[in-house]
Design a protein around this motif. Structure first.
Motif, PDB file in Angstrom:
ATOM      1  N   ASN A 126      52.976  45.344   9.323  1.00  0.00           N
ATOM      2  CA  ASN A 126      51.966  46.463   9.197  1.00  0.00           C
ATOM      3  C   ASN A 126      50.865  46.421   8.128  1.00  0.00           C
ATOM      4  OD1 ASN A 126      50.581  48.300  10.567  1.00  0.00           O
ATOM      5  ND2 ASN A 126      51.300  49.762   9.532  1.00  0.00           N
ATOM      6  N   ARG A 127      51.575  46.006   8.022  1.00  0.00           N
ATOM      7  CA  ARG A 127      50.909  45.987   6.284  1.00  0.00           C
ATOM      8  C   ARG A 127      49.950  44.673   6.209  1.00  0.00           C
ATOM      9  NH1 ARG A 127      54.386  45.543   1.232  1.00  0.00           N
ATOM     10  NH2 ARG A 127      54.868  43.274   2.092  1.00  0.00           N
ATOM     11  N   ASP A 128      50.402  43.958   6.818  1.00  0.00           N
ATOM     12  CA  ASP A 128      50.546  42.038   7.227  1.00  0.00           C
ATOM     13  C   ASP A 128      48.862  42.291   8.252  1.00  0.00           C
ATOM     14  OD1 ASP A 128      52.198  40.736   5.498  1.00  0.00           O
ATOM     15  OD2 ASP A 128      52.816  39.722   6.616  1.00  0.00           O
ATOM     16  N   ARG A 129      49.237  43.091   9.063  1.00  0.00           N
ATOM     17  CA  ARG A 129      47.931  43.082  10.164  1.00  0.00           C
ATOM     18  C   ARG A 129      47.285  43.941   9.017  1.00  0.00           C
ATOM     19  NH1 ARG A 129      46.009  47.370  12.261  1.00  0.00           N
ATOM     20  NH2 ARG A 129      47.260  49.095  11.352  1.00  0.00           N
ATOM     21  N   LYS A 130      47.079  44.612   8.009  1.00  0.00           N
ATOM     22  CA  LYS A 130      45.965  45.238   7.696  1.00  0.00           C
ATOM     23  C   LYS A 130      45.334  44.522   6.960  1.00  0.00           C
ATOM     24  CE  LYS A 130      48.041  50.174   7.580  1.00  0.00           C
ATOM     25  NZ  LYS A 130      48.104  51.382   7.061  1.00  0.00           N
ATOM     26  N   LEU A 131      46.448  43.650   6.287  1.00  0.00           N
ATOM     27  CA  LEU A 131      45.816  41.897   5.115  1.00  0.00           C
ATOM     28  C   LEU A 131      44.624  41.594   6.337  1.00  0.00           C
ATOM     29  CD1 LEU A 131      45.845  41.564   2.896  1.00  0.00           C
ATOM     30  CD2 LEU A 131      47.264  39.724   2.952  1.00  0.00           C
ATOM     31  N   LEU A 132      44.736  41.427   7.392  1.00  0.00           N
ATOM     32  CA  LEU A 132      44.699  40.539   7.915  1.00  0.00           C
ATOM     33  C   LEU A 132      42.499  40.720   8.429  1.00  0.00           C
ATOM     34  CD1 LEU A 132      47.506  38.655  10.318  1.00  0.00           C
ATOM     35  CD2 LEU A 132      45.777  37.340   8.204  1.00  0.00           C
ATOM     36  N   ASP A 133      42.729  41.938   9.084  1.00  0.00           N
ATOM     37  CA  ASP A 133      42.252  43.001   9.275  1.00  0.00           C
ATOM     38  C   ASP A 133      40.748  43.140   8.324  1.00  0.00           C
ATOM     39  OD1 ASP A 133      42.772  43.589  12.134  1.00  0.00           O
ATOM     40  OD2 ASP A 133      43.824  45.490  11.249  1.00  0.00           O
ATOM     41  N   TYR A 135      40.628  40.966   5.424  1.00  0.00           N
ATOM     42  CA  TYR A 135      39.826  39.843   5.636  1.00  0.00           C
ATOM     43  C   TYR A 135      38.646  39.294   6.540  1.00  0.00           C
ATOM     44  CZ  TYR A 135      43.518  38.105   2.208  1.00  0.00           C
ATOM     45  OH  TYR A 135      44.483  37.831   1.243  1.00  0.00           O
ATOM     46  N   ASN A 136      38.784  39.879   8.208  1.00  0.00           N
ATOM     47  CA  ASN A 136      38.285  39.686   9.633  1.00  0.00           C
ATOM     48  C   ASN A 136      36.836  40.556   8.532  1.00  0.00           C
ATOM     49  OD1 ASN A 136      39.255  38.072  10.227  1.00  0.00           O
ATOM     50  ND2 ASN A 136      41.051  39.553  12.026  1.00  0.00           N
ATOM     51  N   ARG A 137      36.895  42.149   8.320  1.00  0.00           N
ATOM     52  CA  ARG A 137      35.757  42.194   7.875  1.00  0.00           C
ATOM     53  C   ARG A 137      35.449  41.513   7.246  1.00  0.00           C
ATOM     54  NH1 ARG A 137      38.414  47.872   6.339  1.00  0.00           N
ATOM     55  NH2 ARG A 137      39.796  46.629   5.813  1.00  0.00           N
ATOM     56  N   LEU A 138      35.052  40.848   6.103  1.00  0.00           N
ATOM     57  CA  LEU A 138      34.846  40.872   4.993  1.00  0.00           C
ATOM     58  C   LEU A 138      33.955  38.948   5.761  1.00  0.00           C
ATOM     59  CD1 LEU A 138      37.209  40.258   1.980  1.00  0.00           C
ATOM     60  CD2 LEU A 138      35.382  41.467   2.095  1.00  0.00           C
ATOM     61  N   ARG A 139      34.550  38.453   6.904  1.00  0.00           N
ATOM     62  CA  ARG A 139      33.916  36.363   7.169  1.00  0.00           C
ATOM     63  C   ARG A 139      32.468  37.919   7.725  1.00  0.00           C
ATOM     64  NH1 ARG A 139      38.422  34.113  10.562  1.00  0.00           N
ATOM     65  NH2 ARG A 139      40.121  35.090   9.753  1.00  0.00           N
TER      66      ARG A 139
END
Length: 139
Positions: A126-133, A135-139
């Motif tokens: 879940n922590r990895d998923r939040k981190l990936l999300d 990063y996707n917001r920054l793109r």
């Protein structure tokens, strides 16, 4: 080689603990005053099938690292099955075998440890998923 995803380690440990659970007694039955017999999973086929299924689902979820949502789903399913195994084990010991006593340091503890390891792996996913999300917001 460096393991970068600790949930893989936790899932592997959970599989190992489930394998140990499948080979240790989870209850004892007093046949006579001086004779005590151990109850293994082969004596409770429903619990044996659920335990083997938990081990297989945990093992397969290790290799789902490329699809994080599927890995999280499989880990969540294994945690639900673990709760079902704990309830089934308690039901078998207290209702199907009224003379039986749980082996506290054996079966019950191993199921709880497996649940804690799976829960830790799920929280790391879940922590990895939040981190990936993020990063996707920054793109």
């Amino acid at each position: 080689m460096v393991i970068q995803r600790w949930q893989t380690v936790l899932l592997a440990l959970a599989v190992i603990v489930m394998a140990i659970f499948c080979s240790t007694p989870f209850a004892t039955v007093s046949a006579t005053a001086e004779q005590v017999e151990s109850v293994y999973l082969k004596d409770a086929p429903v619990l044996m099938i659920v335990s083997i299924l938990i081990g297989v689902v945990l093992f397969l979820s290790i290799f789902m690292y490329k699809d994080l949502k599927r890995q999280m789903t499989m880990t969540l399913v294994s945690m639900v099955l673990l709760v079902a195994a704990i309830v089934t084990g308690i039901f078998i010991v207290y209702y199907a075998m009224p003379d039986a006593k749980l082996v506290i340091l054996g079966g019950v503890t191993l199921l709880v440890v497996t649940f804690i390891l799976a829960l830790g792996a799920y929280s790391m996913m879940n922590r990895d998923r939040k981190l990936l999300d993020s990063y996707n917001r920054l793109r």
